[in-house]
Scaffold this motif. Structure first.
Motif, PDB file in Angstrom:
ATOM      1  N   GLY A   2       0.789  -1.234   0.000  1.00  0.00           N
ATOM      2  CA  GLY A   2       0.000   0.000   0.000  1.00  0.00           C
ATOM      3  C   GLY A   2       0.816   1.277   0.000  1.00  0.00           C
ATOM      4  O   GLY A   2       0.267   2.365   0.041  1.00  0.00           O
ATOM      5  N   HIS A   3       2.144   1.182  -0.040  1.00  0.00           N
ATOM      6  CA  HIS A   3       3.000   2.374  -0.035  1.00  0.00           C
ATOM      7  C   HIS A   3       3.578   2.610  -1.425  1.00  0.00           C
ATOM      8  O   HIS A   3       3.859   1.676  -2.162  1.00  0.00           O
ATOM      9  CB  HIS A   3       4.141   2.213   0.974  1.00  0.00           C
ATOM     10  N   ILE A   4       3.756   3.886  -1.744  1.00  0.00           N
ATOM     11  CA  ILE A   4       4.332   4.252  -3.034  1.00  0.00           C
ATOM     12  C   ILE A   4       5.708   4.831  -2.793  1.00  0.00           C
ATOM     13  O   ILE A   4       5.874   5.748  -1.992  1.00  0.00           O
ATOM     14  CB  ILE A   4       3.449   5.285  -3.767  1.00  0.00           C
ATOM     15  N   SER A   5       6.687   4.302  -3.467  1.00  0.00           N
ATOM     16  CA  SER A   5       8.053   4.778  -3.335  1.00  0.00           C
ATOM     17  C   SER A   5       8.242   6.046  -4.148  1.00  0.00           C
ATOM     18  O   SER A   5       7.725   6.172  -5.254  1.00  0.00           O
ATOM     19  CB  SER A   5       9.026   3.703  -3.826  1.00  0.00           C
ATOM     20  N   ALA A   6       8.972   6.981  -3.603  1.00  0.00           N
ATOM     21  CA  ALA A   6       9.253   8.230  -4.316  1.00  0.00           C
ATOM     22  C   ALA A   6      10.150   7.992  -5.522  1.00  0.00           C
ATOM     23  O   ALA A   6      10.176   8.785  -6.450  1.00  0.00           O
ATOM     24  CB  ALA A   6       9.899   9.241  -3.378  1.00  0.00           C
ATOM     25  N   ASN A   7      10.882   6.885  -5.512  1.00  0.00           N
ATOM     26  CA  ASN A   7      11.814   6.589  -6.594  1.00  0.00           C
ATOM     27  C   ASN A   7      11.193   5.766  -7.709  1.00  0.00           C
ATOM     28  O   ASN A   7      11.819   5.545  -8.736  1.00  0.00           O
ATOM     29  CB  ASN A   7      13.037   5.849  -6.039  1.00  0.00           C
ATOM     30  N   LYS A   8       9.988   5.280  -7.510  1.00  0.00           N
ATOM     31  CA  LYS A   8       9.343   4.434  -8.511  1.00  0.00           C
ATOM     32  C   LYS A   8       8.849   5.300  -9.673  1.00  0.00           C
ATOM     33  O   LYS A   8       8.203   6.317  -9.464  1.00  0.00           O
ATOM     34  CB  LYS A   8       8.170   3.681  -7.884  1.00  0.00           C
ATOM     35  N   PRO A   9       9.151   4.902 -10.914  1.00  0.00           N
ATOM     36  CA  PRO A   9       8.719   5.712 -12.056  1.00  0.00           C
ATOM     37  C   PRO A   9       7.189   5.681 -12.217  1.00  0.00           C
ATOM     38  O   PRO A   9       6.537   4.694 -11.882  1.00  0.00           O
ATOM     39  CB  PRO A   9       9.398   5.056 -13.254  1.00  0.00           C
ATOM     40  N   ILE A  10       6.658   6.766 -12.715  1.00  0.00           N
ATOM     41  CA  ILE A  10       5.214   6.863 -12.952  1.00  0.00           C
ATOM     42  C   ILE A  10       4.891   6.099 -14.227  1.00  0.00           C
ATOM     43  O   ILE A  10       5.527   6.312 -15.260  1.00  0.00           O
ATOM     44  CB  ILE A  10       4.786   8.336 -13.086  1.00  0.00           C
ATOM     45  N   PRO A  11       3.902   5.211 -14.182  1.00  0.00           N
ATOM     46  CA  PRO A  11       3.541   4.457 -15.387  1.00  0.00           C
ATOM     47  C   PRO A  11       3.087   5.392 -16.510  1.00  0.00           C
ATOM     48  O   PRO A  11       2.440   6.412 -16.264  1.00  0.00           O
ATOM     49  CB  PRO A  11       2.381   3.567 -14.930  1.00  0.00           C
ATOM     50  N   LYS A  12       3.432   5.029 -17.731  1.00  0.00           N
ATOM     51  CA  LYS A  12       3.102   5.863 -18.893  1.00  0.00           C
ATOM     52  C   LYS A  12       1.597   6.102 -19.017  1.00  0.00           C
ATOM     53  O   LYS A  12       1.162   7.183 -19.372  1.00  0.00           O
ATOM     54  CB  LYS A  12       3.630   5.228 -20.188  1.00  0.00           C
ATOM     55  N   TRP A  13       0.777   5.073 -18.719  1.00  0.00           N
ATOM     56  CA  TRP A  13      -0.665   5.221 -18.875  1.00  0.00           C
ATOM     57  C   TRP A  13      -1.220   6.287 -17.929  1.00  0.00           C
ATOM     58  O   TRP A  13      -2.184   6.971 -18.256  1.00  0.00           O
ATOM     59  CB  TRP A  13      -1.395   3.888 -18.690  1.00  0.00           C
ATOM     60  N   VAL A  14      -0.587   6.463 -16.764  1.00  0.00           N
ATOM     61  CA  VAL A  14      -1.030   7.491 -15.823  1.00  0.00           C
ATOM     62  C   VAL A  14      -0.743   8.877 -16.411  1.00  0.00           C
ATOM     63  O   VAL A  14      -1.579   9.781 -16.351  1.00  0.00           O
ATOM     64  CB  VAL A  14      -0.339   7.318 -14.452  1.00  0.00           C
ATOM     65  N   LEU A  15       0.426   9.034 -17.004  1.00  0.00           N
ATOM     66  CA  LEU A  15       0.778  10.304 -17.637  1.00  0.00           C
ATOM     67  C   LEU A  15      -0.148  10.605 -18.815  1.00  0.00           C
ATOM     68  O   LEU A  15      -0.591  11.747 -18.996  1.00  0.00           O
ATOM     69  CB  LEU A  15       2.239  10.275 -18.097  1.00  0.00           C
ATOM     70  N   VAL A  16      -0.456   9.582 -19.605  1.00  0.00           N
ATOM     71  CA  VAL A  16      -1.357   9.761 -20.747  1.00  0.00           C
ATOM     72  C   VAL A  16      -2.753  10.166 -20.268  1.00  0.00           C
ATOM     73  O   VAL A  16      -3.362  11.094 -20.814  1.00  0.00           O
ATOM     74  CB  VAL A  16      -1.416   8.481 -21.619  1.00  0.00           C
TER      75      VAL A  16
END
Length: 133
Positions: A2-16
């Protein structure tokens, strides 16, 4: 977990999805926002518009350097009111500013409710295992 790492890249579909949302918003209501900001708060000349943009940029840059999260829209509205006050406070359309302020107050709880509904729908539809216990 349930935690999101600050270093994890944002998935492309989220950006789209974010980009599509911005484009749809601009295409449907952008002209109303631009008319309100550019004409309904006060009469903007080229020099006043330039001063408001520089003031906004300096405010956002200063806040960023201090690690503060600020809304560029809020900064711009304040900057426009500021350049109007140079001539006279009476040059500000207070009715429009009151409507803008009310929309800001309503936006936060409305966004919270929409996010809550979206999260619960996601839990129900996609993965009930992710629900908090």
């Amino acid at each position: 977990d349930g935690h999101i790492s600050a270093n994890k890249p944002i998935p492309k579909w989220v950006l789209v999805c974010g980009g599509v949302g911005i484009v749809v918003g601009l295409a449907t209501y952008g002209h109303r926002v631009m008319a309100t900001v550019g004409e309904k708060i006060t009469k903007l000349t080229f020099t006043r518009g330039f001063a408001a943009q520089i003031g906004t940029a300096l405010t956002v840059l200063s806040a960023t350097i201090m690690g503060l999260s600020v809304s560029t829209t809020h900064c711009l509205i304040g900057a426009i009111a500021g350049v109007a006050m140079v001539e006279s406070v009476t040059k500000i359309n207070t009715t429009t500013l009151k409507k803008i302020a009310l929309s800001w107050v309503v936006t936060m709880p409305a966004s919270a409710l929409c996010s809550l509904a979206s999260l619960w729908i996601t839990y129900i539809v996609l993965d009930p295992e992710l629900r908090p216990h």
